[in-house]
Design a protein around this motif. Structure first.
Motif, PDB file in Angstrom:
ATOM      1  N   PRO A 182     -19.054   4.333  -4.289  1.00 25.07           N
ATOM      2  CA  PRO A 182     -19.976   4.712  -5.369  1.00 25.07           C
ATOM      3  C   PRO A 182     -20.240   2.760  -6.431  1.00 25.07           C
ATOM      4  O   PRO A 182     -19.495   2.151  -5.660  1.00 25.07           O
ATOM      5  CB  PRO A 182     -18.746   4.329  -6.103  1.00 25.07           C
ATOM      6  N   ALA A 183     -21.276   3.152  -6.395  1.00 22.75           N
ATOM      7  CA  ALA A 183     -21.979   1.460  -7.246  1.00 22.75           C
ATOM      8  C   ALA A 183     -22.753   2.094  -8.598  1.00 22.75           C
ATOM      9  O   ALA A 183     -22.767   2.658  -8.314  1.00 22.75           O
ATOM     10  CB  ALA A 183     -22.953   1.169  -5.665  1.00 22.75           C
ATOM     11  N   TRP A 184     -23.147   0.444  -8.967  1.00 21.41           N
ATOM     12  CA  TRP A 184     -24.363   0.774 -10.065  1.00 21.41           C
ATOM     13  C   TRP A 184     -24.642  -0.623  -9.914  1.00 21.41           C
ATOM     14  O   TRP A 184     -24.420  -1.280  -8.972  1.00 21.41           O
ATOM     15  CB  TRP A 184     -23.302   0.431 -11.365  1.00 21.41           C
ATOM     16  N   PHE A 185     -25.962   0.315 -10.464  1.00 23.60           N
ATOM     17  CA  PHE A 185     -27.022  -1.173 -10.146  1.00 23.60           C
ATOM     18  C   PHE A 185     -28.030  -1.061 -11.631  1.00 23.60           C
ATOM     19  O   PHE A 185     -27.991  -0.605 -12.478  1.00 23.60           O
ATOM     20  CB  PHE A 185     -28.348  -0.841  -8.980  1.00 23.60           C
ATOM     21  N   ARG A 186     -28.938  -2.264 -11.993  1.00 23.12           N
ATOM     22  CA  ARG A 186     -29.033  -1.753 -14.245  1.00 23.12           C
ATOM     23  C   ARG A 186     -31.187  -2.669 -13.304  1.00 23.12           C
ATOM     24  O   ARG A 186     -30.898  -3.360 -11.962  1.00 23.12           O
ATOM     25  CB  ARG A 186     -28.854  -2.960 -14.201  1.00 23.12           C
ATOM     26  N   GLN A 187     -31.474  -2.445 -14.161  1.00 22.85           N
ATOM     27  CA  GLN A 187     -33.307  -2.784 -13.854  1.00 22.85           C
ATOM     28  C   GLN A 187     -33.848  -3.061 -14.767  1.00 22.85           C
ATOM     29  O   GLN A 187     -34.218  -1.857 -16.344  1.00 22.85           O
ATOM     30  CB  GLN A 187     -33.917  -2.012 -13.213  1.00 22.85           C
ATOM     31  N   ALA A 188     -33.912  -4.298 -15.558  1.00 25.07           N
ATOM     32  CA  ALA A 188     -34.951  -5.278 -16.522  1.00 25.07           C
ATOM     33  C   ALA A 188     -36.013  -4.389 -16.443  1.00 25.07           C
ATOM     34  O   ALA A 188     -36.974  -4.935 -15.534  1.00 25.07           O
ATOM     35  CB  ALA A 188     -34.133  -6.316 -17.538  1.00 25.07           C
ATOM     36  N   TYR A 229     -29.612   1.532 -16.573  1.00 27.87           N
ATOM     37  CA  TYR A 229     -28.100   1.325 -15.558  1.00 27.87           C
ATOM     38  C   TYR A 229     -28.398   2.370 -14.800  1.00 27.87           C
ATOM     39  O   TYR A 229     -28.923   4.005 -15.208  1.00 27.87           O
ATOM     40  CB  TYR A 229     -26.953   1.406 -15.874  1.00 27.87           C
ATOM     41  N   TYR A 230     -28.389   2.318 -13.275  1.00 27.95           N
ATOM     42  CA  TYR A 230     -28.142   3.647 -12.059  1.00 27.95           C
ATOM     43  C   TYR A 230     -27.058   3.713 -11.201  1.00 27.95           C
ATOM     44  O   TYR A 230     -26.494   2.473 -10.804  1.00 27.95           O
ATOM     45  CB  TYR A 230     -29.705   3.267 -11.375  1.00 27.95           C
ATOM     46  N   CYS A 231     -26.324   5.151 -11.792  1.00 26.10           N
ATOM     47  CA  CYS A 231     -25.350   5.267 -10.497  1.00 26.10           C
ATOM     48  C   CYS A 231     -25.970   5.379  -8.942  1.00 26.10           C
ATOM     49  O   CYS A 231     -27.009   5.871  -8.921  1.00 26.10           O
ATOM     50  CB  CYS A 231     -25.212   6.071 -11.236  1.00 26.10           C
ATOM     51  N   ALA A 232     -25.353   4.892  -8.057  1.00 26.75           N
ATOM     52  CA  ALA A 232     -25.773   5.178  -7.155  1.00 26.75           C
ATOM     53  C   ALA A 232     -24.948   5.447  -5.409  1.00 26.75           C
ATOM     54  O   ALA A 232     -23.567   4.791  -5.617  1.00 26.75           O
ATOM     55  CB  ALA A 232     -26.685   3.754  -6.598  1.00 26.75           C
ATOM     56  N   ALA A 233     -25.321   5.664  -4.831  1.00 32.69           N
ATOM     57  CA  ALA A 233     -23.934   5.792  -3.596  1.00 32.69           C
ATOM     58  C   ALA A 233     -24.478   5.223  -2.360  1.00 32.69           C
ATOM     59  O   ALA A 233     -25.494   5.572  -1.987  1.00 32.69           O
ATOM     60  CB  ALA A 233     -24.115   7.210  -3.337  1.00 32.69           C
ATOM     61  N   GLY A 234     -24.159   4.057  -1.712  1.00 34.82           N
ATOM     62  CA  GLY A 234     -24.574   3.272  -0.783  1.00 34.82           C
ATOM     63  C   GLY A 234     -24.341   4.020   0.553  1.00 34.82           C
ATOM     64  O   GLY A 234     -23.113   4.332   0.644  1.00 34.82           O
ATOM     65  N   LEU A 235     -25.070   3.153   1.818  1.00 33.30           N
ATOM     66  CA  LEU A 235     -24.694   3.316   3.215  1.00 33.30           C
ATOM     67  C   LEU A 235     -23.379   2.188   3.659  1.00 33.30           C
ATOM     68  O   LEU A 235     -23.103   1.865   4.836  1.00 33.30           O
ATOM     69  CB  LEU A 235     -26.023   3.030   3.779  1.00 33.30           C
ATOM     70  N   THR A 236     -23.273   1.423   2.963  1.00 34.95           N
ATOM     71  CA  THR A 236     -22.614   0.328   3.301  1.00 34.95           C
ATOM     72  C   THR A 236     -21.755   0.034   1.803  1.00 34.95           C
ATOM     73  O   THR A 236     -22.053   0.692   1.490  1.00 34.95           O
ATOM     74  CB  THR A 236     -23.762  -1.172   3.376  1.00 34.95           C
TER      75      THR A 236
END
Length: 122
Positions: free
Chosen positions: A34-40, A93-100
């Motif tokens: 589980p992770a968070w990303f963001r994009q301005a 802000y984006y919630c994400a599910a990462g492979l690593t």
């Protein structure tokens, strides 16, 4: 198929706090990070924080000491507590599910949420 839905964004003033939530479908975080990303606006999507299954956390330098990632496995929910917000934290802000694990790249993301706007006024 993994589904992620963010909530809790909005407009705040500099120095305020917000807590983002991400509700995941049952399989969304299965064997993923589980992770968070963001994009301005006009910028690339960037890593904010992640949490491993052993609860080890990783943060980008600019949010260390201000943001806290956590999860409630029983509720399949991921959180991002954001304190001492700054105008430069303004982004989708984006919630994400990462492979690593660890500090993730966008190319390593299996599932994305739809994103939620966080705006910090000065």
């Amino acid at each position: 198929q993994g589904q992620l839905v963010e909530s809790g964004g909005g407009l705040v003033q500099a120095g305020d706090s917000l807590r983002l939530s991400c509700t995941a479908s049952e399989r969304a975080f299965s064997n993923l990070t589980p992770a968070w990303f963001r994009q301005a606006p006009g910028k690339e999507r960037e890593f904010v924080a992640s949490i491993s299954w052993t609860s080890r956390t990783y943060y980008r330098d600019s949010v260390k000491g201000r943001f806290t990632i956590s999860r409630d496995s029983a509720k399949n929910t991921l959180y991002l507590q954001m304190n001492s917000l700054k105008p430069e934290d303004t982004a989708v802000y984006y919630c994400a599910a990462g492979l690593t694990s660890g500090v993730l790249r966008p190319s390593a993301i299996r599932y994305w949420g739809q994103g939620i706007q966080v705006t910090v006024s000065s």
